[in-house]
Design a protein around this motif. Structure first.
Motif, PDB file in Angstrom:
ATOM      1  N   ILE A  23      21.049  24.319   6.881  1.00 35.40           N
ATOM      2  CA  ILE A  23      19.704  24.809   6.536  1.00 35.40           C
ATOM      3  C   ILE A  23      19.731  26.330   6.394  1.00 35.40           C
ATOM      4  O   ILE A  23      19.139  26.890   5.471  1.00 35.40           O
ATOM      5  CB  ILE A  23      18.674  24.374   7.592  1.00 35.40           C
ATOM      6  N   TYR A  24      20.431  27.003   7.290  1.00 33.57           N
ATOM      7  CA  TYR A  24      20.537  28.463   7.264  1.00 33.57           C
ATOM      8  C   TYR A  24      21.118  28.947   5.932  1.00 33.57           C
ATOM      9  O   TYR A  24      20.678  29.950   5.384  1.00 33.57           O
ATOM     10  CB  TYR A  24      21.404  28.923   8.440  1.00 33.57           C
ATOM     11  N   THR A  25      22.111  28.218   5.410  1.00 35.37           N
ATOM     12  CA  THR A  25      22.733  28.610   4.146  1.00 35.37           C
ATOM     13  C   THR A  25      21.953  28.119   2.923  1.00 35.37           C
ATOM     14  O   THR A  25      22.212  28.568   1.817  1.00 35.37           O
ATOM     15  CB  THR A  25      24.170  28.058   4.033  1.00 35.37           C
ATOM     16  N   GLY A  26      21.037  27.193   3.151  1.00 37.45           N
ATOM     17  CA  GLY A  26      20.278  26.645   2.031  1.00 37.45           C
ATOM     18  C   GLY A  26      20.989  25.503   1.338  1.00 37.45           C
ATOM     19  O   GLY A  26      20.615  25.121   0.226  1.00 37.45           O
ATOM     20  N   LEU A  27      22.010  24.961   1.980  1.00 37.63           N
ATOM     21  CA  LEU A  27      22.777  23.865   1.403  1.00 37.63           C
ATOM     22  C   LEU A  27      22.465  22.554   2.113  1.00 37.63           C
ATOM     23  O   LEU A  27      22.210  22.550   3.318  1.00 37.63           O
ATOM     24  CB  LEU A  27      24.286  24.126   1.544  1.00 37.63           C
ATOM     25  N   HIS A  31      26.972  19.173   1.222  1.00 36.33           N
ATOM     26  CA  HIS A  31      27.613  20.273   0.502  1.00 36.33           C
ATOM     27  C   HIS A  31      28.136  21.342   1.458  1.00 36.33           C
ATOM     28  O   HIS A  31      29.174  21.947   1.213  1.00 36.33           O
ATOM     29  CB  HIS A  31      26.647  20.889  -0.511  1.00 36.33           C
ATOM     30  N   PHE A  32      27.414  21.562   2.541  1.00 35.69           N
ATOM     31  CA  PHE A  32      27.869  22.531   3.541  1.00 35.69           C
ATOM     32  C   PHE A  32      29.220  22.111   4.111  1.00 35.69           C
ATOM     33  O   PHE A  32      30.153  22.906   4.179  1.00 35.69           O
ATOM     34  CB  PHE A  32      26.834  22.654   4.664  1.00 35.69           C
ATOM     35  N   TRP A  58      31.102  34.832   5.508  1.00 34.97           N
ATOM     36  CA  TRP A  58      31.534  33.964   4.407  1.00 34.97           C
ATOM     37  C   TRP A  58      30.626  34.157   3.186  1.00 34.97           C
ATOM     38  O   TRP A  58      31.113  34.323   2.070  1.00 34.97           O
ATOM     39  CB  TRP A  58      31.533  32.507   4.874  1.00 34.97           C
ATOM     40  N   ILE A  59      29.316  34.167   3.404  1.00 33.01           N
ATOM     41  CA  ILE A  59      28.376  34.342   2.294  1.00 33.01           C
ATOM     42  C   ILE A  59      28.586  35.702   1.632  1.00 33.01           C
ATOM     43  O   ILE A  59      28.601  35.806   0.397  1.00 33.01           O
ATOM     44  CB  ILE A  59      26.921  34.175   2.778  1.00 33.01           C
TER      45      ILE A  59
END
Length: 78
Positions: A23-27, A31-32, A58-59
């Motif tokens: 959720i934090y990455t928006g994936l 997919h995460f 990483w982002i």
């Protein structure tokens, strides 16, 4: 007229469960799991958590085009 004061303190968690990290990455979690090179940390036996700082790194590396270097740096830290 009565007034009320609320003292609310919000503490951002540094360590995230896999679903929270996704959720934090928006994936989506699927997919995460497939794309994120960050290894979770086992803080308690059987409990694996992702460090938000490693995810941020990483982002940032993906954005700058040096994702391969980021993977090696993360692995070195472990």
């Amino acid at each position: 007229m009565a007034t009320t004061n609320l003292n609310i303190s919000v503490i951002d968690k540094r360590m995230l469960r896999q679903s929270e990290a996704a959720i934090y990455t928006g994936l989506p979690v699927k997919h995460f799991k497939a794309t994120c090179p960050v290894r979770p940390v086992e803080l308690k036996q059987g409990t694996f958590l992702y460090d938000r700082r490693d995810i941020d790194q990483w982002i940032d590396q993906v954005k700058s085009g040096t994702e391969a270097d980021a993977r090696e740096k993360i692995l070195e830290r472990l």
